[in-house]
Motif scaffolding. Structure first.
Motif, short mmCIF file in Angstrom:
data_model
loop_
_atom_site.label_atom_id
_atom_site.label_comp_id
_atom_site.label_asym_id
_atom_site.label_seq_id
_atom_site.Cartn_x
_atom_site.Cartn_y
_atom_site.Cartn_z
N ASN A 20 9.30 11.76 2.95
CA ASN A 20 8.60 12.67 2.23
C ASN A 20 7.70 12.06 1.26
O ASN A 20 6.63 12.30 1.08
CB ASN A 20 10.15 12.50 0.54
N ALA A 21 7.74 10.46 1.35
CA ALA A 21 6.25 9.47 0.67
C ALA A 21 5.40 9.91 1.69
O ALA A 21 4.22 10.16 1.14
CB ALA A 21 6.91 8.06 0.37
N ALA A 22 5.54 9.76 2.47
CA ALA A 22 4.38 9.94 3.55
C ALA A 22 3.95 11.55 3.68
O ALA A 22 2.88 11.45 3.65
CB ALA A 22 4.71 9.38 5.30
N LEU A 23 5.04 12.45 3.05
CA LEU A 23 4.26 13.81 3.83
C LEU A 23 3.31 13.56 2.46
O LEU A 23 2.19 14.80 2.68
CB LEU A 23 5.35 14.44 3.67
N VAL A 24 3.42 13.45 1.47
CA VAL A 24 2.57 13.11 -0.21
C VAL A 24 1.13 12.77 0.58
O VAL A 24 -0.17 13.54 0.46
CB VAL A 24 2.34 12.74 -1.27
N VAL A 25 1.11 12.34 1.66
CA VAL A 25 -0.71 12.08 2.22
C VAL A 25 -0.63 11.86 3.07
O VAL A 25 -2.26 11.44 3.85
CB VAL A 25 -0.64 10.01 1.78
N ALA A 26 -0.02 12.35 4.12
CA ALA A 26 -0.56 12.40 5.63
C ALA A 26 -2.08 13.68 6.16
O ALA A 26 -1.50 14.73 4.48
CB ALA A 26 1.19 13.27 5.93
N ASP A 30 1.00 -1.31 0.25
CA ASP A 30 0.26 -0.30 0.21
C ASP A 30 1.32 1.24 -0.49
O ASP A 30 1.24 1.98 0.55
CB ASP A 30 -0.79 -0.28 1.51
N ALA A 31 1.51 1.49 -1.00
CA ALA A 31 2.09 3.33 -1.24
C ALA A 31 1.25 4.03 -1.31
O ALA A 31 1.71 5.40 -0.80
CB ALA A 31 2.65 3.11 -2.94
N THR A 32 -0.23 3.93 -0.71
CA THR A 32 -0.84 5.80 -0.12
C THR A 32 -1.41 6.10 1.19
O THR A 32 -1.97 6.04 1.61
CB THR A 32 -2.19 5.42 -0.52
N GLU A 33 -0.52 5.43 2.06
CA GLU A 33 -1.21 4.92 3.17
C GLU A 33 0.90 5.74 4.21
O GLU A 33 1.62 5.07 3.69
CB GLU A 33 -0.90 3.35 4.08
N ALA A 34 0.30 7.09 4.71
CA ALA A 34 1.49 7.74 5.18
C ALA A 34 2.04 7.13 6.21
O ALA A 34 3.20 6.92 6.69
CB ALA A 34 0.62 9.12 6.13
N GLU A 35 1.13 6.57 7.43
CA GLU A 35 1.18 5.83 8.80
C GLU A 35 3.17 5.05 8.02
O GLU A 35 3.93 4.83 9.04
CB GLU A 35 0.45 5.15 8.84
N ILE A 36 2.60 4.06 7.12
CA ILE A 36 3.48 2.43 6.70
C ILE A 36 5.09 3.54 6.48
O ILE A 36 6.05 3.14 6.44
CB ILE A 36 2.73 2.17 5.71
N HIS A 37 4.84 4.59 5.47
CA HIS A 37 5.89 5.53 5.21
C HIS A 37 7.05 5.56 6.39
O HIS A 37 7.70 5.72 5.71
CB HIS A 37 5.80 5.95 3.85
N ASP A 39 -3.27 17.19 8.50
CA ASP A 39 -2.04 18.12 9.34
C ASP A 39 -1.46 17.39 10.44
O ASP A 39 -0.69 17.97 9.87
CB ASP A 39 -3.03 18.83 9.47
N LYS A 40 -1.55 16.80 11.18
CA LYS A 40 -1.16 16.24 12.34
C LYS A 40 -0.11 15.41 12.16
O LYS A 40 1.16 15.93 12.66
CB LYS A 40 -2.00 15.52 13.73
N GLY A 41 -0.11 14.54 11.23
CA GLY A 41 1.18 13.95 10.68
C GLY A 41 2.32 14.33 9.90
O GLY A 41 3.36 14.94 10.26
N ARG A 42 1.48 15.50 9.08
CA ARG A 42 2.56 16.12 8.65
C ARG A 42 3.50 17.34 9.21
O ARG A 42 4.77 17.22 8.65
CB ARG A 42 1.50 16.87 7.69
N ALA A 43 2.94 17.61 10.30
CA ALA A 43 4.00 18.78 11.13
C ALA A 43 5.09 17.91 11.31
O ALA A 43 6.71 18.51 11.52
CB ALA A 43 3.26 19.53 12.29
N ARG A 44 5.18 16.40 11.60
CA ARG A 44 5.11 15.84 12.60
C ARG A 44 6.51 15.04 11.69
O ARG A 44 7.98 14.72 11.90
CB ARG A 44 4.80 14.73 13.20
N ILE A 45 6.34 15.35 10.44
CA ILE A 45 6.85 14.47 9.90
C ILE A 45 8.07 15.34 9.24
O ILE A 45 9.74 15.13 8.62
CB ILE A 45 6.49 14.17 8.60
N GLN A 46 7.59 16.91 9.24
CA GLN A 46 8.41 17.94 8.36
C GLN A 46 9.50 17.97 9.35
O GLN A 46 10.24 18.68 8.90
CB GLN A 46 7.01 19.41 8.08
N SER A 47 8.84 17.88 10.60
CA SER A 47 9.99 18.46 11.98
C SER A 47 10.71 16.79 11.48
O SER A 47 12.37 17.55 11.80
CB SER A 47 9.54 18.15 12.81
N LYS A 48 11.46 15.60 11.26
CA LYS A 48 12.02 15.14 10.86
C LYS A 48 12.97 14.85 9.39
O LYS A 48 14.44 15.23 9.93
CB LYS A 48 11.37 13.11 11.03
#
Length: 539
Positions: free
Chosen positions: A510-516, A482-489, A518-527
């Motif tokens: 970056n793959a996760a960021l595309v489909v995350a 599943d390439a569309t699930e942010a949590e997996i990436h 709002d809450k997940g996007r902020a966490r991924i961007q910090s990483k």
């Protein structure tokens, strides 16, 4: 008033839209899914220019799409069927069957018309005309459907109905079950139709044996059949048979294209068999998918609360409002259904779903608790309500209570991968009973190895247990599934980063960021900016 304009002047300034303006308005209405408005405008154009076949066909097509069959038939008038579009010829065939003119219907379907062939329907409809008459030659007509025909999958269900018309219930039972198993979106409608036919043929035992699922419509029908009453879901006439076939075509076409034709087919099915609520539910659901919420609601709200399909109609109505982003209305309707005098577990479960969609998980948990209190003792899917109750409690911060419901779900469904995975992952997130949590998830993965979310859970459990190389392998497998699930990436990125593979980790994040969200996007961007740390690690 300074002066009065003469009558002639008033006539001069009266606005009359041009043909081009009317066409533009009709086309715009058609594109936004307002078939009723489009049909009215095209009809005006067709009346002004009867020789314009393009406009005439569009007028008929939009009238059919809007469900106004009286207007469509009036617009068709005395046109030769061979000149008509496919949808118009289907409507004429349905009208002929309703009018007990089966020979005319078959002739229409057999035409070689420039707009497209409907010959594949002629033989099944001929078979249905013979079934309706209880003519034993029906089986010959069924056998004559070519194996390579689009209609060939219908031979099993047609054979079952033909045998039931002859009261051969033992032979019909085998074919009926095969048809239901292959029925897809029509499985419930077929189950209820066959049960009705078995009871009519005097075989109550086989009718009851078919009604053995947890679906609310099936349970309602079973109560009627147990009392010796037909549920009113039978398919006995050629018109009803055509409607059931059109539903099958609509579902197949919707899966492949999602265009307007599936809705047209269900509208004609409703016309051919106006007393069968299944056609309304299917039509309403397809219109909701096509963002025609008001039309969907209009269709669904014609279904009486006494119908065996009432619960499904209420589900479809709330779902249509939710999809249209009318969540307050969806919640209000769900609350109204739950507050009805005869509300049951399905009504409270539906309300819980609506509350969850409104991010009111604590209230959703309370609604699920009400549903559980009303569960029938013989309900085979009772575990799902305990799972959902536990999930709402867990998401609203009441883990100790949640675990009780989740363990109850596990006791009722010990082989459910969904239950095992949820219970294991919830403990994994909290750092509790890690051995047991990993064992639960491992068993869920064994039972459902192709489920990407469960594979992800297993990989994350391995990561939490320090099994880094195993975790990366398992999480890579999950991301492939599943390439569309942010949590997996994100999980894979965290594992790769922890293994020192920083460049690959950034690719996964970056793959996760595309489909995350709002809450997940902020966490991924910090990483991505500063790397993995204790404050931005995935859970």
């Amino acid at each position: 008033m300074l002066f009065a304009a003469p009558a002639s002047a008033a006539r001069l300034i009266t606005y009359r839209p041009s043909a081009m303006t009317l066409f533009a308005g009709a086309r715009a209405a058609e594109l936004r899914g307002d078939s009723r408005r489009a049909a009215s405008l095209y009809a005006s154009l067709a009346a002004a220019d009867p020789s314009n076949k393009v406009v005439a066909d569009r007028a008929v097509g939009q009238a059919i799409a809007s469900g106004d069959m009286a207007l469509a038939l009036r617009l068709i008038g005395k046109r030769a069927p061979v000149t008509l579009a496919v949808d118009a010829r289907l409507l004429l065939a349905a009208d002929a069957l309703r009018g007990r003119r089966p020979e005319q219907a078959v002739q229409i379907l057999q035409l070689d018309a420039p707009s497209g062939s409907l010959k594949f329907l002629a033989q099944p409809v001929l078979a249905w005309t013979l079934i309706e008459r209880r003519d034993p030659r029906a089986q010959q007509a069924i056998d004559a459907i070519p194996a390579e025909s689009v209609a060939s999958p219908l031979r099993v269900e047609l054979g079952a109905f033909a045998l039931l018309a002859q009261r051969n219930t033992a032979a019909a039972d085998v074919l009926a079950r095969r048809a239901i198993d292959a029925g897809g979106g029509r499985a419930i409608a077929l189950r209820l139709a066959f049960a009705d036919a078995f009871l009519k043929a005097g075989d109550q035992a086989r009718a009851l044996a078919l009604l053995d699922t947890a679906e609310p419509a099936v349970r309602r029908a079973r109560a009627l059949v147990a009392a010796g009453r037909r549920p009113g879901t039978g398919i006995e006439t050629a018109a009803q048979g055509l409607a059931l076939i059109l539903d099958a075509l609509a579902l197949d076409l919707n899966r492949e294209s999602g265009q307007s034709l599936p809705i047209v087919l269900t509208q004609i099915a409703r016309f051919a068999d106006p007393d069968n609520d299944y056609h309304r539910i299917l039509s309403g659901s397809l219109m909701s998918q096509a963002d025609r919420a008001d039309d969907a609601l209009a269709a669904l709200r014609t279904i009486d609360d006494r119908s065996v399909y009432a619960s499904q109609a209420h589900d479809a109505e709330v779902n249509a409002l939710t999809k249209a982003n009318r969540k307050p209305e969806a919640l209000a309707r769900a609350q109204a259904f739950a507050q009805a005098r005869d509300a049951d577990y399905t009504d409270w479960g539906r309300l819980a779903d609506a509350l969850d969609a409104s991010d009111r998980q604590a209230d959703a948990a309370s609604a699920y608790a009400r549903a559980i209190a009303l569960l029938p003792a013989d309900l085979p899917n009772a575990w799902q309500f305990y799972l959902l109750h536990g999930a709402m409690l867990e998401r609203s911060g009441r883990w100790d209570q949640a675990r009780v419901s989740l363990e109850k779900a596990r006791a009722l469904a010990p082989q459910s991968p969904t239950v095992l995975n949820y219970l294991g992952y919830a403990q994994l997130e909290r750092g509790e009973n890690l051995d047991a949590a990993e064992a639960l998830i491992s068993e869920a993965h064994r039972l459902s190895p192709d489920d990407a979310s469960i594979t992800d859970s297993l990989g994350w459990a391995q990561f939490k247990r320090g099994k880094l190389s195993e975790a990366i392998k398992t999480l890579t497998e999950a991301a492939t599934k599943d390439a569309t699930e942010a949590e997996i990436h994100e999980h894979l990125g965290d594992a790769l980063y922890s293994a020192g593979r920083r460049f690959e980790a950034r690719n996964s994040w970056n793959a996760a960021l595309v489909v995350a969200d709002d809450k997940g996007r902020a966490r991924i961007q910090s990483k991505l900016q500063s790397g993995l740390g204790a404050t931005n690690a995935a859970k």
